[in-house]
Design a protein around this motif. Structure first.
Motif, PDB file in Angstrom:
ATOM      1  N   PRO A 173     -63.403 -17.280  41.807  1.00 21.88           N
ATOM      2  CA  PRO A 173     -64.733 -17.896  41.630  1.00 21.88           C
ATOM      3  C   PRO A 173     -64.944 -19.146  42.460  1.00 21.88           C
ATOM      4  O   PRO A 173     -66.089 -19.541  42.708  1.00 21.88           O
ATOM      5  CB  PRO A 173     -64.767 -18.206  40.125  1.00 21.88           C
ATOM      6  N   SER A 174     -63.861 -19.772  42.919  1.00 18.56           N
ATOM      7  CA  SER A 174     -63.998 -21.009  43.691  1.00 18.56           C
ATOM      8  C   SER A 174     -64.120 -20.761  45.189  1.00 18.56           C
ATOM      9  O   SER A 174     -64.196 -21.707  45.972  1.00 18.56           O
ATOM     10  CB  SER A 174     -62.798 -21.926  43.426  1.00 18.56           C
ATOM     11  N   PHE A 175     -64.153 -19.473  45.608  1.00  8.97           N
ATOM     12  CA  PHE A 175     -64.197 -19.152  47.038  1.00  8.97           C
ATOM     13  C   PHE A 175     -65.584 -18.690  47.450  1.00  8.97           C
ATOM     14  O   PHE A 175     -66.260 -17.946  46.735  1.00  8.97           O
ATOM     15  CB  PHE A 175     -63.199 -18.041  47.365  1.00  8.97           C
ATOM     16  N   SER A 176     -66.009 -19.119  48.638  1.00  8.48           N
ATOM     17  CA  SER A 176     -67.268 -18.668  49.213  1.00  8.48           C
ATOM     18  C   SER A 176     -67.099 -18.545  50.720  1.00  8.48           C
ATOM     19  O   SER A 176     -66.453 -19.386  51.350  1.00  8.48           O
ATOM     20  CB  SER A 176     -68.391 -19.664  48.899  1.00  8.48           C
ATOM     21  N   VAL A 177     -67.638 -17.471  51.297  1.00  8.47           N
ATOM     22  CA  VAL A 177     -67.651 -17.322  52.744  1.00  8.47           C
ATOM     23  C   VAL A 177     -69.091 -17.122  53.184  1.00  8.47           C
ATOM     24  O   VAL A 177     -69.847 -16.377  52.561  1.00  8.47           O
ATOM     25  CB  VAL A 177     -66.758 -16.148  53.216  1.00  8.47           C
ATOM     26  N   ARG A 178     -69.482 -17.806  54.227  1.00  5.35           N
ATOM     27  CA  ARG A 178     -70.832 -17.693  54.772  1.00  5.35           C
ATOM     28  C   ARG A 178     -70.736 -17.156  56.193  1.00  5.35           C
ATOM     29  O   ARG A 178     -70.338 -17.874  57.112  1.00  5.35           O
ATOM     30  CB  ARG A 178     -71.546 -19.045  54.770  1.00  5.35           C
ATOM     31  N   MET A 179     -71.102 -15.890  56.352  1.00  2.30           N
ATOM     32  CA  MET A 179     -71.116 -15.279  57.668  1.00  2.30           C
ATOM     33  C   MET A 179     -72.407 -15.693  58.380  1.00  2.30           C
ATOM     34  O   MET A 179     -73.358 -16.171  57.761  1.00  2.30           O
ATOM     35  CB  MET A 179     -71.026 -13.762  57.549  1.00  2.30           C
ATOM     36  N   ASN A 180     -72.436 -15.484  59.690  1.00  3.88           N
ATOM     37  CA  ASN A 180     -73.604 -15.856  60.502  1.00  3.88           C
ATOM     38  C   ASN A 180     -73.979 -17.328  60.339  1.00  3.88           C
ATOM     39  O   ASN A 180     -75.144 -17.693  60.460  1.00  3.88           O
ATOM     40  CB  ASN A 180     -74.815 -14.984  60.139  1.00  3.88           C
ATOM     41  N   THR A 181     -72.975 -18.167  60.097  1.00  4.99           N
ATOM     42  CA  THR A 181     -73.228 -19.595  59.869  1.00  4.99           C
ATOM     43  C   THR A 181     -72.315 -20.405  60.777  1.00  4.99           C
ATOM     44  O   THR A 181     -71.092 -20.388  60.613  1.00  4.99           O
ATOM     45  CB  THR A 181     -72.988 -19.970  58.400  1.00  4.99           C
ATOM     46  N   GLU A 182     -72.911 -21.114  61.717  1.00  8.59           N
ATOM     47  CA  GLU A 182     -72.150 -21.874  62.712  1.00  8.59           C
ATOM     48  C   GLU A 182     -72.234 -23.367  62.431  1.00  8.59           C
ATOM     49  O   GLU A 182     -73.334 -23.918  62.291  1.00  8.59           O
ATOM     50  CB  GLU A 182     -72.683 -21.584  64.110  1.00  8.59           C
ATOM     51  N   ALA A 183     -71.084 -24.016  62.353  1.00  5.06           N
ATOM     52  CA  ALA A 183     -71.063 -25.473  62.236  1.00  5.06           C
ATOM     53  C   ALA A 183     -71.478 -26.070  63.576  1.00  5.06           C
ATOM     54  O   ALA A 183     -70.919 -25.717  64.621  1.00  5.06           O
ATOM     55  CB  ALA A 183     -69.681 -25.959  61.838  1.00  5.06           C
ATOM     56  N   THR A 184     -72.451 -26.954  63.572  1.00  2.54           N
ATOM     57  CA  THR A 184     -72.981 -27.503  64.826  1.00  2.54           C
ATOM     58  C   THR A 184     -72.638 -28.973  65.033  1.00  2.54           C
ATOM     59  O   THR A 184     -72.713 -29.469  66.155  1.00  2.54           O
ATOM     60  CB  THR A 184     -74.512 -27.346  64.868  1.00  2.54           C
ATOM     61  N   ALA A 185     -72.277 -29.687  63.962  1.00  2.00           N
ATOM     62  CA  ALA A 185     -71.939 -31.110  64.081  1.00  2.00           C
ATOM     63  C   ALA A 185     -71.245 -31.552  62.809  1.00  2.00           C
ATOM     64  O   ALA A 185     -71.386 -30.929  61.745  1.00  2.00           O
ATOM     65  CB  ALA A 185     -73.195 -31.959  64.317  1.00  2.00           C
ATOM     66  N   PHE A 186     -70.472 -32.631  62.921  1.00  2.58           N
ATOM     67  CA  PHE A 186     -69.850 -33.220  61.740  1.00  2.58           C
ATOM     68  C   PHE A 186     -70.788 -34.249  61.115  1.00  2.58           C
ATOM     69  O   PHE A 186     -71.514 -34.955  61.817  1.00  2.58           O
ATOM     70  CB  PHE A 186     -68.530 -33.905  62.107  1.00  2.58           C
ATOM     71  N   LEU A 187     -70.748 -34.302  59.796  1.00  6.06           N
ATOM     72  CA  LEU A 187     -71.417 -35.387  59.086  1.00  6.06           C
ATOM     73  C   LEU A 187     -70.462 -36.569  59.037  1.00  6.06           C
ATOM     74  O   LEU A 187     -69.281 -36.419  58.752  1.00  6.06           O
ATOM     75  CB  LEU A 187     -71.788 -34.953  57.661  1.00  6.06           C
ATOM     76  N   MET A 188     -70.963 -37.762  59.340  1.00  2.58           N
ATOM     77  CA  MET A 188     -70.121 -38.959  59.404  1.00  2.58           C
ATOM     78  C   MET A 188     -70.605 -40.012  58.411  1.00  2.58           C
ATOM     79  O   MET A 188     -71.809 -40.195  58.218  1.00  2.58           O
ATOM     80  CB  MET A 188     -70.154 -39.561  60.816  1.00  2.58           C
ATOM     81  N   GLU A 189     -69.644 -40.686  57.833  1.00  2.00           N
ATOM     82  CA  GLU A 189     -69.941 -41.819  56.951  1.00  2.00           C
ATOM     83  C   GLU A 189     -69.233 -43.040  57.522  1.00  2.00           C
ATOM     84  O   GLU A 189     -68.014 -43.017  57.744  1.00  2.00           O
ATOM     85  CB  GLU A 189     -69.424 -41.522  55.539  1.00  2.00           C
ATOM     86  N   ARG A 190     -69.971 -44.077  57.764  1.00  2.00           N
ATOM     87  CA  ARG A 190     -69.405 -45.271  58.389  1.00  2.00           C
ATOM     88  C   ARG A 190     -68.319 -45.880  57.524  1.00  2.00           C
ATOM     89  O   ARG A 190     -68.447 -45.971  56.306  1.00  2.00           O
ATOM     90  CB  ARG A 190     -70.505 -46.304  58.651  1.00  2.00           C
ATOM     91  N   MET A 191     -67.220 -46.288  58.160  1.00  2.00           N
ATOM     92  CA  MET A 191     -66.096 -46.897  57.442  1.00  2.00           C
ATOM     93  C   MET A 191     -66.051 -48.386  57.767  1.00  2.00           C
ATOM     94  O   MET A 191     -66.176 -48.786  58.923  1.00  2.00           O
ATOM     95  CB  MET A 191     -64.769 -46.235  57.850  1.00  2.00           C
ATOM     96  N   GLU A 192     -65.882 -49.179  56.749  1.00  2.00           N
ATOM     97  CA  GLU A 192     -65.746 -50.623  56.922  1.00  2.00           C
ATOM     98  C   GLU A 192     -64.286 -51.013  56.755  1.00  2.00           C
ATOM     99  O   GLU A 192     -63.618 -50.597  55.802  1.00  2.00           O
ATOM    100  CB  GLU A 192     -66.606 -51.370  55.890  1.00  2.00           C
ATOM    101  N   ALA A 193     -63.795 -51.815  57.692  1.00  2.00           N
ATOM    102  CA  ALA A 193     -62.406 -52.272  57.598  1.00  2.00           C
ATOM    103  C   ALA A 193     -62.293 -53.365  56.546  1.00  2.00           C
ATOM    104  O   ALA A 193     -63.184 -54.212  56.410  1.00  2.00           O
ATOM    105  CB  ALA A 193     -61.944 -52.801  58.960  1.00  2.00           C
ATOM    106  N   PRO A 194     -61.186 -53.374  55.774  1.00  2.00           N
ATOM    107  CA  PRO A 194     -60.958 -54.454  54.811  1.00  2.00           C
ATOM    108  C   PRO A 194     -60.893 -55.803  55.517  1.00  2.00           C
ATOM    109  O   PRO A 194     -60.579 -55.871  56.711  1.00  2.00           O
ATOM    110  CB  PRO A 194     -59.603 -54.089  54.193  1.00  2.00           C
ATOM    111  N   PRO A 195     -61.223 -56.882  54.828  1.00  2.00           N
ATOM    112  CA  PRO A 195     -61.175 -58.216  55.445  1.00  2.00           C
ATOM    113  C   PRO A 195     -59.797 -58.512  56.041  1.00  2.00           C
ATOM    114  O   PRO A 195     -58.764 -58.228  55.440  1.00  2.00           O
ATOM    115  CB  PRO A 195     -61.478 -59.151  54.270  1.00  2.00           C
TER     116      PRO A 195
END
Length: 423
Positions: free
Chosen positions: A121-143
């Motif tokens: 139940p935890s598995f899913s496959v999506r055919m005809n679906t191409e990853a086009t870019a990564f989603l990014m979240e900005r990282m802040e360095a500790p002081p």
């Protein structure tokens, strides 16, 4: 917002094995595959003993055995007097249940893996679906600390379906299994390192007869190297040509190529005319490279996305599957807990990189000492006498004869799946 725990980009052997192992361990996993099916010819169809043992661990050995397949146990090269074929590797001499390589159409193997994973139940496959870019979240360095080397954390992918629909899939971890054209390879911080390859490969089919040699058979001619894989009623053939000469050689005509091939493999001379045109001959642009870093926050690369392999020894799929098994073992518990940090993905690279580097070193040795000299019109290993002595040593030594077979069967390091995935 669409969300999963692990987003696997690419539905090849590495991606599907990883998806199955994670799903069986209760991890929510979504596999994105840009094609609508797996029906693509001249892909790697080798299923090595290490993968056969994995399928048995997963309870899939019986179903796999029902797939149409050809079993290859020997590797033969023209090393004897008058270039007669000599067995330089015999998997039949290995201990254990799986003393052969199974030649199975890759689409059959992938369909089996998808069908089994879809039971979870935890598995899913999506055919005809191409990853086009990564989603990014900005990282802040500790002081007080330097800024992170990566620009941000990967939090999933943007995708596009074959009907033009677009969307975003967020994930705790994204695993790139999308081959040597992977999105991840465009990330400069991963540092792609390329090695020189002296050849490209032509792939084609020729009819096979029952009285032909069995197994994997090599051929060497004047500036020509070939390999034939026994597929039962046909030979899956590879002809190695000097790098970048595809267009020039095609312009010289199919007749010239058939003559060169016949000189290297004279026992197939009466069948080369089965090639009707150059459309029957497919080009593989051979590459050999690896990423310096297989990871960054939120992202892991495995298989050809992390290391493109030469076709020499035919073990690229074997390595990719072993990458997936090792990755699953390290990732299951952190993904369950939602605490996949950089340390976790680093452990996967530390486990698998030495094996990859050692395998690529052997391939580069073969490129330099065998393939490049032959394609340039020089003898392998510097002289015919030296090459003959080496072949005699391999064939006369019981242990040296088993070494190539073991390497083909299991690679440099065997991996075991996580206990939570075994049924």
């Amino acid at each position: 917002m669409e969300r999963t725990t692990c987003c696997v980009v690419g539905g090849g052997p590495a991606g599907m094995v990883l998806g199955l192992l994670l799903a069986r361990a209760g991890v929510a996993v979504t596999v994105l595959e840009k094609h609508g099916d797996f029906l693509r010819d001249f892909r790697g169809d080798t299923v090595h003993p290490s993968t056969l043992a994995l399928l048995e661990d997963l309870g899939l050995a019986e179903r796999f055995s029902r797939l149409p397949q050809r079993r290859v146990r020997t590797v033969q090269l023209p090393l004897g007097p008058n270039r007669s074929l000599v067995t330089v590797g015999d998997l039949g001499a290995l201990r254990g249940k799986y003393d052969y390589i199974a030649m199975v159409p890759q689409w059959d193997l992938l369909d089996l893996l998808v069908d089994e994973a879809a039971r979870e139940p935890s598995f899913s496959v999506r055919m005809n679906t191409e990853a086009t870019a990564f989603l990014m979240e900005r990282m802040e360095a500790p002081p007080g600390r330097a800024k992170p080397r990566a620009r941000g954390r990967v939090t999933g992918v943007r995708y596009r379906t074959s009907d033009g629909r677009t969307g975003e899939l967020r994930a705790t971890l994204t695993v790139a299994c999308d081959g040597r054209s992977s999105l991840a390879r465009a990330l400069p911080e991963l540092g792609l390192r390329r090695f020189t390859c002296p050849m490209d490969a032509w792939w084609f089919r020729l009819p096979r007869r029952e009285d032909d040699p069995h197994g994997l058979v090599g051929g060497v001619g004047d500036r020509f190297v070939s390999a034939m894989i026994d597929r039962g009623d046909y030979w899956q053939c590879a002809a190695l040509i000097p790098k970048g000469t595809d267009a020039r050689r095609r312009a010289a005509g199919l007749g010239r190529f058939m003559g060169e091939f016949t000189a290297a493999v004279p026992w197939l001379a009466d069948r080369v005319h089965a090639l009707g045109s150059w459309d029957d001959v497919k080009l593989l642009d051979v590459q050999l490279d690896r990423l310096r870093h297989w990871h960054r926050p939120g992202l892991l690369c495995i298989g050809d996305a992390a290391h493109a392999m030469s076709p020499v020894f035919g073990i690229g799929i074997n390595l990719a599957v072993e990458d997936a098994v090792a990755a699953a073992r390290y990732l299951v518990e952190p993904l369950r807990a939602g605490t996949v940090g950089l340390r976790t993905v680093r452990r996967v690279q530390r486990r698998r990189r030495p094996t990859t580097a050692a395998t690529q070193a052997l391939q580069r040795f073969a490129h330099t000492n065998v393939i490049e000299p032959v394609l340039s019109g020089r003898p392998a290993f510097g002289s015919r006498k030296r090459a003959q002595r080496l072949s005699e040593l391999i064939t006369s030594s019981r242990w040296l004869n088993r070494l190539p077979a073991y390497f083909l069967a299991y690679g440099a390091l065997r991996e075991r799946p996580p206990a939570a995935s075994v049924r």
